[in-house]
Write an enzyme that holds these catalytic residues in place. Structure first.
Site, PDB file in Angstrom:
ATOM      1  N   THR A 245       5.346   4.279   0.169  1.00 23.44           N
ATOM      2  CA  THR A 245       6.168   3.281  -0.498  1.00 23.44           C
ATOM      3  C   THR A 245       5.903   3.341  -1.990  1.00 23.44           C
ATOM      4  OG1 THR A 245       4.465   1.623  -0.138  1.00 23.44           O
ATOM      5  CG2 THR A 245       6.248   1.714   1.478  1.00 23.44           C
ATOM      6  N   GLY A 246       6.928   3.114  -2.757  1.00 21.18           N
ATOM      7  CA  GLY A 246       6.797   3.145  -4.200  1.00 21.18           C
ATOM      8  C   GLY A 246       6.840   4.541  -4.800  1.00 21.18           C
ATOM      9  N   CYS A 247       7.060   5.551  -3.993  1.00 22.27           N
ATOM     10  CA  CYS A 247       7.115   6.938  -4.508  1.00 22.27           C
ATOM     11  C   CYS A 247       8.551   7.426  -4.541  1.00 22.27           C
ATOM     12  CB  CYS A 247       6.296   7.881  -3.632  1.00 22.27           C
ATOM     13  SG  CYS A 247       4.527   7.647  -3.804  1.00 22.27           S
TER      14      CYS A 247
ATOM     15  N   LYS B 196       7.159   8.834   4.000  1.00 21.17           N
ATOM     16  CA  LYS B 196       7.090   8.817   2.542  1.00 21.17           C
ATOM     17  C   LYS B 196       6.339   7.561   2.099  1.00 21.17           C
ATOM     18  CE  LYS B 196      10.053   8.782  -1.534  1.00 21.17           C
ATOM     19  NZ  LYS B 196      11.439   8.759  -2.018  1.00 21.17           N
TER      20      LYS B 196
END
Length: 109
Positions: free
Chosen positions: A107-109, A105
């Site tokens: 980062t920041g999502c 995934k």
């Protein structure tokens, strides 16, 4: 979560990202996409392959803004924009393309 493909059990986390990234294959990607209501076209594969190549060279995956900028540098502004990318991956181009592409995934999502 887990599911079977070609007699092999594949495990994912609660968001659908592969627990073991080494199990990814194009066939698995097609099965993951189908579960999300997508039929992968050449345009989808262009984004997935771009992300996978980037992950192989950097060890990280881009967030949406980074994806747009880097994809535009390689494939032009007509493809490196949110309208085009969301048209392919409506549940979030960075997240959904990484999930289908067997990547972590972003980062920041």
């Amino acid at each position: 979560m887990q599911f079977e493909i070609n007699g092999q059990t594949v495990e994912t986390d609660s968001e659908g990202y592969l627990s073991d990234l080494s199990l990814w294959s194009r066939e698995l990607a097609s099965a993951l996409a189908e579960k999300e209501g997508l039929e992968l076209t050449g345009d989808h594969w262009e984004v997935i392959d771009f992300l996978r190549e980037g992950y192989e060279s950097t060890g990280s995956v881009p967030n949406m803004r980074q994806l747009q900028k880097s994809f535009a540098k390689v494939h032009g502004k007509e493809k490196g924009n949110s309208k085009y990318l969301y048209g392919l991956f409506p549940y979030g181009p960075a997240k959904q393309a990484c999930r289908i592409g067997g990547l972590p995934k972003p980062t920041g999502c």
